[in-house]
Design an enzyme around this catalytic site. Sequence first.
Site, short mmCIF file in Angstrom:
data_model
loop_
_atom_site.label_atom_id
_atom_site.label_comp_id
_atom_site.label_asym_id
_atom_site.label_seq_id
_atom_site.Cartn_x
_atom_site.Cartn_y
_atom_site.Cartn_z
N GLU A 69 1.07 -1.49 0.38
CA GLU A 69 0.33 -0.12 -0.21
C GLU A 69 0.76 1.56 0.21
O GLU A 69 1.04 2.36 0.68
CB GLU A 69 -1.08 -0.07 1.08
CG GLU A 69 -1.61 -1.42 1.50
CD GLU A 69 -2.91 -1.38 0.10
OE1 GLU A 69 -3.08 -0.09 -0.84
OE2 GLU A 69 -3.33 -2.26 0.26
N GLY A 70 1.99 0.66 -0.89
CA GLY A 70 2.91 2.06 -0.82
C GLY A 70 4.20 2.02 0.38
O GLY A 70 4.01 2.13 1.48
#
Length: 562
Positions: free
Chosen positions: A417-418
């Site tokens: 998620e990043g």
Amino acid sequence: MNYVAPVNEQRFVLETVTGMGALGVESDLVDAVVAGAGQFAAGYFAPLNRIGDVVGAKWAAGRVVTPPGFREAYQAYVEGGWGSLDGPEEAGGQALPFALATVVLEDLGSANMAFALCPMLTVGAIEAIQTHGSDEQKRAYLPKLVSGEWTGTMNLTEPQAGSDVGALRTSATPASDGSWLINGSKIYITFGDHDLTENIVHLVLARTPDAPRGTKGISLFLVPKFRPDTDGNFTIANDVRCVSIEHKLGINASPTCTMAFGDGGDCRGWLIGPEMGGMRAMFTMMNNARLNVGLQGVQIGERATQAAIAYARDRVQGKPIIEHPDVRRMLMRMKALTQGARALIYAAAGDVDRAKAGDENARRRVEILTPLAKSWGTDVGCEVASLGIQVHGGMGFVEETGAAQHYRDIRIAPIYEGTNGIQAADLVGRKLALDGGSAIAELLVDIRADGANVPTLLALADAVERVVGWMQAHDSDDRLAGSAALLKMMAVATAASLLARQHDVAVARFAVGEGDPAFLNAKIATARFFFDHIVAEAISHESSACCGAAGLYALTDEELAA
């Protein structure tokens, strides 16, 4: 060791940090949800944590089978309405605050992080469809997703397109009936296939014909595993399949899938939002997911801390090891870090609710807190899980105690998620300049107000302000070189200010004999440990944050590899 939900702690943080009373939910209902979620997680998800790790999800003949007991536990989750708490009423949801749903997800993840990933991803799909989908899409998909009868996924990553999403190659070609023919493959798709529900709704990023290169040419498509027939019943097998699952360090019960779309030439998808509006829709999913990934640090932190304290009380080396100063130091650090991360993420969740209600200040605060919560929250989870192994000593390195699983499971969270580096880059690249810098300035005002009686916190706030000023005067590479250090300083300062707020309430109640004295005393002591140790350490990151990039490139690539 069995999991016991920290109900008193959760309720106290909701009251003092989240401002649950101002979100329009009766206190009795909050108490019932918090208590019930803990009981459900301990009774249904926690007993499957070990078997999920040992047996894992299995792939064969193009389908995924979850470990024994998972289907029954998931059905109990659906029947209990746990997935519908903050869902929209028009889709069968209960429209309760996101902050309250955050407590439920914390309990599920503490009980079984790998299993909790399934409902966590569905939340992002619901948010994207609710925000960007057509009325027809909302009617067809949201009721089943909100109830949990169907699950949702995010399909973003490809072998050549990880953080560089704009490099994706999956294509979408318009069909004559208004649908699109999807062709391509995606990797690292969490719960991309499973046997828990009758349908899975994939949200897939793809490029339409003649779309420009890079992120501007990306669109988002709704691609169900089973698509609707002419009567609107989802009976037609779509041309989408899982071709393999990954063998991973942890979260073994969560199938991480490689997905193939359109191998047979007939994978149908439907555009969500406008063509080439995929990035905007993607970030609707991602921002939600980033807070929930930060929450995973709290989930594992809580479970690892409970296990370490229980072991330290029972393990005797001359005397119970919990009496040894170094073990006590580790346990207090685990407890303080976990409570600090919980306070930060619960505060952000409350601001999400206020932002949805139109509070512009809350929206700006969520923009700032999201990278802090995702990055520092997951780093906390890794540190606390590692300390948990250390407290167990040699037994921590042995799988039977479960301490190793906590570390293996949480280690992915700083990556997906990043990555945490991307979160730090977002902080110094976008968030420092948000509203001309006023969003950061307002956060520092609040930190100083909450920490007026905490000298170390005031010193940290001053250090953060100096670093922010330094970065505003330097170029991008210098800012990026110090970004991780600044993010940690800001996250610790924010968490400390929220703990200071809790500390002051606990002191006041303890003085008049209001509430559980043991809980209040523990809260006071834990907050003070955070101020004396965690905050004091964060101040020392100022010099690192302001070193600039020159030292990072003092060696050539060849010299670095020598």
